[in-house]
Write a protein that holds these residues in place. Structure first.
Motif, PDB file in Angstrom:
ATOM      1  N   LEU A 198       1.492  -1.301  -0.472  1.00 56.66           N
ATOM      2  CA  LEU A 198       0.016   0.109  -0.058  1.00 56.66           C
ATOM      3  C   LEU A 198       1.311   1.482  -0.353  1.00 56.66           C
ATOM      4  O   LEU A 198       1.976   1.509   0.611  1.00 56.66           O
ATOM      5  N   GLU A 199       0.675   2.130  -0.992  1.00 54.42           N
ATOM      6  CA  GLU A 199       1.170   3.593  -0.931  1.00 54.42           C
ATOM      7  C   GLU A 199       0.568   3.771   0.743  1.00 54.42           C
ATOM      8  O   GLU A 199       1.817   4.970   1.021  1.00 54.42           O
ATOM      9  N   LYS A 200      -0.615   4.256   0.571  1.00 53.97           N
ATOM     10  CA  LYS A 200      -0.991   4.827   1.732  1.00 53.97           C
ATOM     11  C   LYS A 200      -2.241   3.677   2.887  1.00 53.97           C
ATOM     12  O   LYS A 200      -3.245   3.266   1.601  1.00 53.97           O
ATOM     13  N   LEU A 201      -2.374   3.769   4.259  1.00 53.80           N
ATOM     14  CA  LEU A 201      -3.741   2.794   4.351  1.00 53.80           C
ATOM     15  C   LEU A 201      -4.057   4.735   5.122  1.00 53.80           C
ATOM     16  O   LEU A 201      -3.988   4.751   6.130  1.00 53.80           O
ATOM     17  N   ILE A 202      -5.286   5.402   5.049  1.00 48.04           N
ATOM     18  CA  ILE A 202      -6.485   5.698   6.039  1.00 48.04           C
ATOM     19  C   ILE A 202      -7.471   4.801   6.599  1.00 48.04           C
ATOM     20  O   ILE A 202      -7.769   4.149   6.424  1.00 48.04           O
ATOM     21  N   VAL A 203      -7.404   5.390   8.343  1.00 47.14           N
ATOM     22  CA  VAL A 203      -8.412   4.690   8.999  1.00 47.14           C
ATOM     23  C   VAL A 203      -9.339   5.806   8.917  1.00 47.14           C
ATOM     24  O   VAL A 203      -8.898   7.155   9.793  1.00 47.14           O
ATOM     25  N   GLY A 204     -10.620   5.306   8.755  1.00 44.11           N
ATOM     26  CA  GLY A 204     -11.302   5.658   8.795  1.00 44.11           C
ATOM     27  C   GLY A 204     -12.747   5.725   7.697  1.00 44.11           C
ATOM     28  O   GLY A 204     -12.367   4.626   7.235  1.00 44.11           O
ATOM     29  N   ASP A 205     -13.680   6.316   8.029  1.00 41.97           N
ATOM     30  CA  ASP A 205     -14.815   6.102   7.128  1.00 41.97           C
ATOM     31  C   ASP A 205     -14.647   6.858   5.490  1.00 41.97           C
ATOM     32  O   ASP A 205     -14.320   7.629   5.551  1.00 41.97           O
TER      33      ASP A 205
END
Length: 682
Positions: free
Chosen positions: A59-66
């Motif tokens: 993954l380039e970026k993992l965002i935690v959220g809705d």
């Protein structure tokens, strides 16, 4: 489709966003990275378990959220995304996130996990660049086809026609293929996908077989052909068998065996009926005989009455009217008083009444039995369990029900096992055994079953029941569902008699391919690879525009199976490879994930063959030879005539092996001598 990016753009241009990192989402990330693109992800909580361990590093970026929140989508780079895959386990979240993503990026391609078919169609019409899949439906085909245990490894429908993919090991009796060159097996209703000689390894490419090789006993052929309507064919076959059996029965009747044939018919016709129906039939025959005898006797004893009056008088007696005729009332239209009737006729009349009353009682019993039976069937109308050569499905969840429905469409005998009863509207034509799976296996006639499919939601329970089933019937085919790729990889080598299928891994192939703009219609397994039925709409400047079908087939290792010219209603199944594609044309191919990657980037395999033309045996051969060169290579007519007027020579145009071999064959038909030359990578 999109035009191929330049080499320095491949790693910077495309960003793909995956929302939902459960099993399906993780597999989607892994497959997308095989296309050498950037992938980011959004998950509502930090994942604690990685089913695909390498995903965090991909993954380039993992965002935690809705993922429904615009701010979260902005952080993940939605404005730079080419496609967004919304694969959470909540359909509502997926669709709401699709609206938010489209508002932020009007060009982004939306791939949504959803089973709301009507709603999905409306969204596609209004949003555009939108596609929706349900993983259960995608993987159900794999389970159903694996369970068949036949030569058919794939079924799908194109333009209302049913096509089947067959994997066949050549037998000595196969006159249609044994001893013939492979290229001669291609027809307008059949196309060869693979030919593996008996001593060789399975091919990795769809177009890796040699067209000139002769098919021998023991070789394995994989081909696709038009099967039309299997259900209609099966019904017609059953109807033909029934008519044939009846015809044979009638033709076998002779004067000597008439009695035996009647007994045989009686036993076979009533073998499934209860005793009361036999008694009713006997009484009905008896009543008809007595009715006829009564008419004759009364007509003979009372010549003055008509046959009609004798008919009704006998009917009244049979219906219990003895007192009406002989209870002091004179007989209708009689010439003698009733007391002049001889005793034997009175006794016969009493017998008619008693027989009629008994027959009425039997009719009441028959009607009561029918009412009770119909009430029972109202609450339990499922057919009985098949006795042999059937399939058993354990776990009738959404996947199990879909697998059962597919098998019923293919007219396969099956029985389902489920802990609780199902609604009568759910698979009403499928036999059902309710209860604990380990106890229900005996009731489902496992000892005579062809395959057992375990599609429950618990990996260990599926394995436990599967091992138990194998111990009870080692000959049955065992298909086990896994929701974890690691579980599949660990279990499959330990139990080689079981086929362990991970549904998430299958579905992820389709979701990933759809992210690049392809329309995946169906899929099947071939040589441990997933082959997808993929539809293309040719656009200006894309990687397929302007190519011959032969170049597309060999250069990208795909098999074209349907071609439709732009703005034309007619289409061609199994099209000839001399067609050149133009913008607006429609093409459906069979392709692996690797082949689709090649098409995406325009990376064709090298052309390593050419044709050396020795001479033309006649003057007309020069003209006909030039026409064949134009047709097969796609060069201009002027160039082809120049080449043919300066023989011998090697054609200065590199070709794929299948192209070159076909050109040599066609030139020989018009009396031009030519042969193949390997020129290596140009």
């Amino acid at each position: 489709m999109h035009p191929p990016p330049s080499s320095n753009q491949k790693k910077t241009q495309d960003l793909f966003l995956v929302c939902g990192l459960k099993s399906l989402g993780q597999h989607c990330v892994a497959i997308l990275k095989e296309y050498d693109v950037k992938v980011s992800a959004i998950e509502d909580v930090q994942p604690e378990h990685w089913e695909v361990p390498e995903v965090p590093n991909l993954l380039e970026k993992l965002i935690v959220g809705d993922c429904r929140q615009p701010s979260i989508l902005e952080q993940a780079g939605i404005r730079q995304c080419r496609s967004i895959l919304l694969v959470t386990r909540n359909e509502r979240i997926n669709i709401e996130a699709a609206f938010a993503a489209r508002r932020l990026n009007p060009q982004v391609r939306l791939i949504v996990r959803s089973d709301k078919q009507n709603f999905n169609k409306l969204l596609w019409e209004n949003l555009g660049n939108f596609v929706a899949f349900e993983p259960t439906h995608l993987s159900a085909h794999a389970f159903a086809l694996t369970a068949l245990g036949s030569e058919a490894i794939g079924y799908f429908t194109l333009e209302g026609q049913l096509l089947q993919v067959i994997k066949h090991q050549v037998q000595a009796k196969d006159n249609w293929c044994n001893g013939k060159p492979v290229h001669r097996l291609n027809l307008t209703t059949r196309r060869i996908l693979s030919h593996k000689p008996v001593s060789s390894k399975p091919l990795k490419e769809l177009f890796g077989w040699n067209p000139e090789a002769e098919v021998q006993v023991g070789d394995t052929l994989v081909y696709i052909d038009v099967a039309y309507d299997l259900a209609f064919s099966e019904q017609r076959r059953q109807s033909h068998n029934q008519k044939w059996q009846l015809q044979q029965f009638i033709q076998g009747i002779t004067a000597k065996n008439l009695k035996d044939k009647i007994v045989q018919f009686w036993q076979s016709y009533y073998q499934s009926q209860n005793q009361i129906r036999r008694i009713a039939t006997i009484y009905a025959i008896t009543v008809l005989i007595l009715w006829f005898v009564g008419i004759v006797l009364y007509r003979l004893y009372y010549p003055d009455i008509t046959i009609q009056e004798a008919f009704y008088a006998t009917a009244v007696l049979l219906l219990g009217g003895y007192g009406d005729l002989f209870g002091g009332v004179e007989f209708a239209a009689q010439s003698k008083p009733s007391d002049d009737i001889p005793w034997w006729l009175r006794l016969f009349s009493l017998g008619l009444t008693l027989t009629g009353q008994a027959f009425v009682g039997v009719l009441y019993a028959l009607l009561t039995d029918a009412l009770v039976t119909s009430r029972f069937h109202f609450f339990n109308s499922r057919p009985p369990t098949p006795q042999r050569n059937h399939l058993i499905i354990i776990g009738l969840n959404r996947l199990g029900q879909k697998v059962a429905a597919l098998l019923q469409e293919l007219n396969q005998p099956l029985v389902g096992i489920h802990p609780t009863t199902l609604d009568q509207e759910t698979l009403p034509d499928m036999p059902l055994v309710v209860g604990n799976a380990t106890e229900a296996l005996i009731k489902a006639n496992l000892s005579h079953a062809k395959s057992i499919i375990l599609v429950g939601d618990d990996n260990m329970e599926n394995l436990e029941i599967g091992l138990m089933a194998h111990a009870m019937n080692p000959a049955t085919t065992l298909i086990i569902r896994s929701q974890d790729r690691q579980f599949s990889d660990n279990v499959a080598p330990l139990f080689p008699y079981a086929q362990v299928i991970c549904g998430a891994a299958l579905a992820a192939e389709v979701f990933a391919c759809a992210a690049f703009g392809e329309n995946v219609l169906s899929l099947f397994h071939l040589n441990e690879q997933i082959v997808m039925v993929t539809e293309y709409k040719i656009e200006d400047g894309d990687t397929l525009n302007g190519l011959l079908l032969s170049e597309i087939a060999s250069g990208y290792s795909v098999v074209p199976i349907l071609y439709q010219k732009y703005q034309q209603d007619n289409y061609f199944l199994m099209p000839w490879y001399d067609v050149k594609l133009d913008a607006g044309d429609r093409l459906i191919v069979l392709a692996t994930s690797t082949s689709l990657q090649r098409i995406e980037w325009g990376e064709m395999l090298p052309r390593q063959w050419s044709v050396q033309i020795e001479k033309a045996l006649t003057t007309n051969a020069i003209m006909y030879g030039a026409e064949e060169i134009v047709l097969i290579t796609g060069c201009s007519s002027t160039t082809a005539r120049q080449w043919m007027n300066n023989l011998p020579r090697v054609l200065p145009i590199p070709l794929y092996k299948h192209q070159a071999q076909r050109l040599v064959r066609e030139l020989s038909k018009v009396q031009v001598l030519a042969n193949l030359i390997f020129i290596g990578q140009p």
